[in-house]
Design a protein around this motif. Structure first.
Motif, short mmCIF file in Angstrom:
data_model
loop_
_atom_site.label_atom_id
_atom_site.label_comp_id
_atom_site.label_asym_id
_atom_site.label_seq_id
_atom_site.Cartn_x
_atom_site.Cartn_y
_atom_site.Cartn_z
N ASN A 108 4.35 9.79 -1.99
CA ASN A 108 2.91 10.08 -2.05
C ASN A 108 2.19 9.21 -3.08
O ASN A 108 1.03 8.83 -2.87
CB ASN A 108 2.67 11.58 -2.29
CG ASN A 108 2.69 12.33 -0.97
OD1 ASN A 108 2.17 11.87 0.03
ND2 ASN A 108 3.33 13.50 -0.96
N ALA A 109 2.89 8.86 -4.16
CA ALA A 109 2.29 7.94 -5.13
C ALA A 109 2.04 6.57 -4.47
O ALA A 109 0.99 5.97 -4.63
CB ALA A 109 3.18 7.80 -6.36
N GLU A 110 3.02 6.12 -3.69
CA GLU A 110 2.86 4.82 -3.03
C GLU A 110 1.78 4.85 -1.96
O GLU A 110 1.22 3.81 -1.60
CB GLU A 110 4.19 4.39 -2.39
CG GLU A 110 5.33 4.34 -3.38
CD GLU A 110 5.92 2.94 -3.52
OE1 GLU A 110 5.33 1.98 -3.00
OE2 GLU A 110 6.98 2.84 -4.17
N LEU A 111 1.51 6.03 -1.43
CA LEU A 111 0.53 6.14 -0.35
C LEU A 111 -0.90 6.25 -0.85
O LEU A 111 -1.84 6.17 -0.07
CB LEU A 111 0.84 7.38 0.51
CG LEU A 111 2.08 7.30 1.39
CD1 LEU A 111 2.35 8.67 2.03
CD2 LEU A 111 1.90 6.25 2.48
N ARG A 112 -1.05 6.46 -2.16
CA ARG A 112 -2.35 6.86 -2.68
C ARG A 112 -3.51 5.98 -2.18
O ARG A 112 -4.55 6.47 -1.79
CB ARG A 112 -2.32 6.91 -4.22
CG ARG A 112 -3.41 7.78 -4.80
CD ARG A 112 -3.05 8.27 -6.19
NE ARG A 112 -1.94 9.23 -6.17
CZ ARG A 112 -1.07 9.39 -7.17
NH1 ARG A 112 -1.15 8.65 -8.26
NH2 ARG A 112 -0.12 10.30 -7.08
N ASP A 113 -3.28 4.66 -2.15
CA ASP A 113 -4.38 3.76 -1.79
C ASP A 113 -4.62 3.66 -0.28
O ASP A 113 -5.57 3.00 0.15
CB ASP A 113 -4.10 2.35 -2.31
CG ASP A 113 -4.08 2.35 -3.82
OD1 ASP A 113 -4.70 3.25 -4.42
OD2 ASP A 113 -3.44 1.44 -4.40
#
Lengths: 469, 469
Positions: free
Chosen positions: B130-135
Motif C-alpha cells: 500500500n505504501a508503494e501504491l500511494r501515488d
C-alpha cells in the motif's frame, strides 16, 4: 466440420450387463434411441454431433452416484448434460459412453433469503431460480445469455453480462454437492460467506467441465434487488472510442452492473433480427444498479466519460420494457448473426485481457478479420476485458473454416501476450485444449493432469476434454 | 501447552550432504543457530515453539525451487515462512526440516495501475504494497490486522476487516507463481479478471497453507481509492441489538466497507490499551467508502437501522487521524486482551456462519464463556458472519486450557450445525484438523487427501498440517 478424431478406436459398444444394471435403476428413464442419443451429442458449438451410447435421466444425487458406480465398474465414459448450451463441445461423447441428463433434477432445494443464499439441484436454470426468487426481493445475477442450468454454469465457470459488478460462478458458488469418479457423494463447503477450512474443493470442481466429478447441487449467493435500475445506450464513431470509454469507466471504479459492446456488424444483425433502429455504429449498452441517487450519479459519471470519448449520444431506457427489449436483443446477438449468412455456422471466440489492453486486442482482431474478408461481429462483456468474435463460416468449405480458425489462433496469441486468457467464460471443452497448453505452459498443464489422474484414475469423467490424458 | 506430539520419532537430524548442498546455494543465508531456529519455530498461536533444523533465506523463486529439489531428494520437510503471524501453528516444524524464509523476497515485481493489478514477491507485506501504491490512486484492501506477507495471506486465504466489501484472498488473487513439491516452477493463471481456462490452480494453492507447494509470487487485484471515506462508532446496550443491526444492514445490501463488532470486554481492553474512552458496551465500528453522496447515503441508512435496534448514539469519525486511531485500536484488540490477564495466552477462535445465525451463535457462545468463568472477549468481522472469541488461559493450568478448548469445540459444533465453517480466515494449521473432519466429513477429507498425495507424494510440504496423511 472441424472436429477432432472421434477416437472411434476407443469407442466400444456398451456392455449388456451395464445396460441391464442401468435399466434396473432408471427404468423408462434410460434411452438408447438414436433421436435421444443425437440430441445429447450436440451443443451450440460448431462441431458435428457425437452421440453417447445411452442417456439416463437422473432425478437425485443418489441416482447419479449409482450410474457413476456402474459405469466405473465397466470403465465406461460418463458425460453430464444440463441444457446443452455449451459452446466448446463440452458434452460431445467423444468416446461414446453414458450421458447423465440432469434436467429432471430441477428442484430448488432451499432458499435462505435472510442469508442471501439458495441451494438448487444442478438442473435448475437461472431463469427458473430467478422466477422462484421474485417474492423474496432477491435475485441471482449471473447471466450467460442462454438459460443454462446452474450445474452447467458451475461446471464451465460461467459469467456473462453482470459479472463486471457481481463476479462469476467462481465468486458466487458457495458450495457444491459432487459425485466423484468412484461414485461417492461429497459436499465441498458450507454456506458461510468465507472460509479458510482446508483445500478449496468448491473451486476445484467449479470450471472442471465434468472431468473431475459430476455437480448435482449448487449453493449460490443472492443479492438484494437494487432499489433502482436504469440503462443507457450510447453509440460511437469508432470502436476505439467506445472501448476506451469503458476502460476509463472501470479504471475510475464506477460500479456499473453491465457494460456491453457491440461492433457495427453486431448492431446491424440485431437491428435486423429484433426490428430495432439503433445507429449502425459501435455501441455500448450500460446498466446501473443502486439507490435512486447512486444510479443517477453513476450514470452522470459515465455519460461524462462517454462524451469525453466522442459519444454520439447517450440514450436512456428507464422503462422496464425498453430495458428488457434491449437486453433481449443483446442476448439474441448470436442467433441474429447466424441469420446474416444463411447456412453458415458460427465459431465463437472468448478472449479476456487486462482492461488496458482491450482496445488494442479488439482493434487488431478486427483488422485481421477485415484483412481475411471474414463475415464477423464482435460483442463483449467489455467491463471485464472479455469479448467474443463470432466468425461466420461455411461448414463445407475447409478453407473458410481454416481462415476463421487462423483469426482465432492469432487473437488468442495476442491475448496471451497481453497476459490474458484464451477463455473468459466459455471453457475449454474440445476446442481450446491446445490454447490451454499455450496459456499455462507444459509444467502447469502437468499439474492439472496430476489432479485429473488423482481424482479420475480410470479417465471416465467426460474424457478427452480440457487436457489430454 | 496444548501441543500435539511433535512426532519426535519422525524427526531425524538433517543429512550433512543436504546441509552442504543448501550452503552451496545460500551461503551465509543458511542458518542453523538455535536463536534463528527458535525464531522460526513460533507463530502467534498458543503452541510452544517447534523449531526447524535449519533456516534458509530465499531471494528468488529459483532459489526456492533449488531448496525444494534438494530437500525432496532427501525427503526432508520444507516449511515456508513469511512474517510468522499465523494463529494456528502453521509454520511450526512438527517434524523438523528446513524453513524457507521468504521475507527477503520483498520486491514489488510490477504494478499495472491501468489494469488495477499488482504482482509482488511473496515476502512483500500488505503495508509495504500500500505504501508503494500511494501515488497511483489505488489500494489493496485485504487487511487481516497483522502486517502479514502477501504470500502468507494467500496461503491461509486471509481476509479481515475489508472483506465484507472487497472479498478475501480467494477473490482477490489473480494468479500465483508456485514451486511444486518436486521443485518445478508454475504460474497458475493470468492477469485477466476472469477466466474459464482449465482447473483453477490459483485456488488450489490459495488456502493450502504450504502443504501443496510454495507460493513465491502473488498477483492481486487493486481498487481505486474511494473518493470519500467516513467512519462511525455506535454503542448498544446488548450484543443482540448490535449484531441484529449488522444482519439487517447486510440483508439490505448496504455496501459497507467495514463493520466490526467488539463486545464490552473487548471495548474495555482497548480503552485500557489505547487510552480511549469508548462506552464499555457492545460496539460497532463502521467504515463507508464511495462518492461523497454515496457515503452520506450509506451512513444515513445504517444510522437509521442502528437506531431501530436501540443504538445509544452514532458518532462520526471523518478526520483521517481519528479513523486511524480507531482502527489501530481495533487491530490492537488481540494484544490489548493479552494485557487483561498477565501471563495468560490467548486461544483465538474463528467461526463464520450464515449471517442470519450470527446473533444466536455469538450469544450462545457468550453464555458458555460466562458459565465457565472464562476471561474472554469477542471481536468480529460481523458483516461476513465471522467472529473471534479470544479465550485467555493460563498455559500452565491444564484445566483452564481444557475449559477454553471446550468452549471452542462447542462453538464450532454450533457453527457447523448452522451450516457455517470452523475457520473464516485463520486457516486450519495444527489446531483445527479435527474440526475440519467434522466440517467436511470423511469422504470430502478423503478427496482433499487425494489432492495432497497427488501433489506432494513424499509428504514433505509443511507436513502434518490441514489433514492427516
Amino acid at each position: 466440420m472441424n472436429h477432432p478424431t472421434p477416437l472411434a478406436e476407443l469407442r466400444k459398444p456398451l456392455p449388456e450387463a451395464l445396460l441391464d444394471a442401468l435399466r434396473a435403476v432408471f427404468g423408462e428413464r434410460l434411452s438408447t434411441t438414436q433421436a435421444m442419443r443425437e440430441h445429447h451429442g450436440r451443443d451450440e458449438s460448431s462441431y458435428d454431433p457425437m452421440p453417447p451410447d445411452a442417456v439416463v435421466f437422473a432425478q437425485s444425487t443418489e441416482e447419479v452416484a449409482a450410474a457413476v458406480k456402474l459405469c466405473a465398474s465397466h470403465e465406461v465414459p460418463i458425460i453430464p448434460y444440463g441444457t446443452g448450451t455449451s459452446l466448446e463441445g463440452h458434452i460431445l461423447a467423444l468416446r461414446g459412453g453414458v450421458t447423465i441428463d440432469l434436467s429432471q433434477m430441477n428442484a430448488v432445494v432451499a432458499i435462505h433469503p435472510q442469508d442471501l443464499t439458495a441451494t438448487v439441484q444442478a438442473g435448475v436454470t437461472r431463469k427458473q431460480l430467478n422466477a422462484e426468487l421474485r417474492d423474496t426481493g432477491l435475485f441471482f445475477p449471473i447471466d450467460p445469455g442462454a438459460d443454462a442450468s446452474l450445474g452447467g454454469m458451475a461446471a464451465t465457470r460461467a459469467s456473462g453480462t453482470n459479472a463486471v459488478r457481481y463476479g462469476t460462478m467462481r465468486e458466487n458458488t458457495l458450495m457444491l454437492t459432487v459425485v466423484t469418479a468412484d461414485g461417492r457423494i461429497i459436499r465441498t463447503g458450507s454456506r458461510a460467506k468465507k472460509s479458510s477450512a482446508g483445500y478449496d474443493l468448491t473451486r476445484v470442481f467449479v470450471g472442471s467441465e465434468g472431468t473431475l466429478g459430476i455437480i448435482t447441487e449448487v449453493t449460490v449467493r443472492l443479492y438484494p434487488q437494487p432499489e433502482a435500475i436504469s440503462a443507457a445506450v450510447c453509440s460511437f464513431n469508432t470502436t476505439a472510442d467506445a472501448v476506451n470509454a469503458v476502460i476509463r469507466t472501470i479504471q475510475m471504479g464506477v460500479p456499473v452492473a453491465r457494460v456491453e459492446f457491440l461492433d457495427e456488424n453486431g448492431v446491424r444483425s440485431i437491428n435486423a433480427h429484433d426490428k430495432l433502429t439503433l445507429p449502425e455504429k459501435p455501441l455500448l449498452l450500460f446498466e446501473f444498479h443502486g439507490s435512486d441517487m447512486g444510479v443517477a450519479e453513476q450514470a452522470q459519471t459515465v455519460q461524462e466519460i462517454a462524451f469525453e470519448f466522442n459519444a454520439l449520444g447517450f440514450e436512456w431506457a428507464t422503462r422496464p420494457e425498453d430495458r428488457s427489449r434491449l437486453w433481449q436483443a443483446r442476448h439474441n446477438a448470436y442467433f441474429a448473426m447466424l441469420q446474416m449468412r444463411p447456412g453458415a455456422r458460427a465459431i465463437s471466440t472468448d478472449c479476456c485481457v487486462p482492461i488496458s489492453s482491450l482496445a488494442e486486442c479488439i482493434l487488431d482482431t478486427q483488422a485481421d478479420c477485415e484483412h481475411h474478408g471474414i463475415i464477423y461481429s464482435i460483442i463483449g462483456h467489455v467491463g471485464d476485458g472479455n469479448f467474443h468474435v463470432l466468425l461466420m463460416v461455411d461448414p463445407n468449405d475447409p478453407e473458410d473454416v481454416a481462415r476463421a480458425e487462423g483469426v482465432n489462433a492469432r487473437m488468442v496469441g495476442r491475448a496471451l501476450s497481453m497476459d490474458g486468457t484464451c477463455t473468459g467464460e466459455h471453457g475449454v471443452g474440445l476446442h481450446k485444449m491446445d490454447f490451454l497448453v499455450q496459456e499455462h505452459g507444459e509444467e502447469a498443464i502437468d499439474v492439472m493432469r496430476t489432479l485429473k489422474h488423482a481424482l479420475d484414475p480410470k479417465n471416465i469423467m467426460n474424457p478427452g476434454k480440457i487436457i489430454r490424458w
